[in-house]
Scaffold this active site. Sequence first.
Site, mmCIF file in Angstrom:
data_model
loop_
_atom_site.group_PDB
_atom_site.id
_atom_site.type_symbol
_atom_site.label_atom_id
_atom_site.label_comp_id
_atom_site.label_asym_id
_atom_site.label_seq_id
_atom_site.Cartn_x
_atom_site.Cartn_y
_atom_site.Cartn_z
ATOM 1 N N ASN A 106 0.856 -1.171 0.000
ATOM 2 C CA ASN A 106 0.000 0.000 0.000
ATOM 3 C C ASN A 106 0.902 1.234 0.000
ATOM 4 O O ASN A 106 1.698 1.418 0.914
ATOM 5 C CB ASN A 106 -0.890 0.016 1.242
ATOM 6 C CG ASN A 106 -1.777 1.248 1.267
ATOM 7 O OD1 ASN A 106 -2.691 1.361 0.470
ATOM 8 N ND2 ASN A 106 -1.472 2.182 2.154
ATOM 9 N N GLU A 107 0.814 2.040 -1.031
ATOM 10 C CA GLU A 107 1.533 3.305 -1.132
ATOM 11 C C GLU A 107 2.987 3.210 -0.651
ATOM 12 O O GLU A 107 3.376 3.823 0.350
ATOM 13 C CB GLU A 107 0.790 4.391 -0.363
ATOM 14 C CG GLU A 107 -0.598 4.634 -0.924
ATOM 15 C CD GLU A 107 -1.390 5.674 -0.161
ATOM 16 O OE1 GLU A 107 -1.328 5.697 1.090
ATOM 17 O OE2 GLU A 107 -2.069 6.469 -0.834
#
Length: 170
Positions: A106-107
């Site tokens: 995630n990111e």
Amino acid sequence: MDDVELVRDLGVNSYRFSISWARIVPRGRLGEVNSAGIAFYSRLIDALLQKDIQPFVTLNHFDMPHELETRYGGWLGAGIREEFEYYTDVCFKAFGDRVRFWTTFNEPNLLVKFQFMLGKHPPNRCSPPFGHCNRGDSRREPYVAAHNVLLSHAAAVRNYRTNYQVTRDG
């Protein structure tokens, strides 16, 4: 699972969630797979599918087992790459028969920025002028961590494509 029922009642046809690395393999490759963690996520995935909700799984959302932070320095140590590949393989084996959509990180850009440049998220590493942490080097460590994150992503993708994608339609 009441939450899954609420999601279905909202008319949602997909649900993205993260699997906790620390919950699946708390000690990394040197420890055992946590069967209770596998069972928890299996129940969630099954409940989603029973309600015609497609699970979208994120394998890392800014967390890792504490022992790996201690052993390798987290994303700063090259050994973390093999640990991540092992963890993702455990997940592919356990859930891949029911999960088609996977995200490794995630990111990752924000993971590196907030953990190793600004020091706002654990392990809280930074240096002036970016922040005032007890340890860290904001000019070097974000690049080391990003390098290890990218190589970990590549290893997980290679493993999935080689060993799981064709048979699991993921």
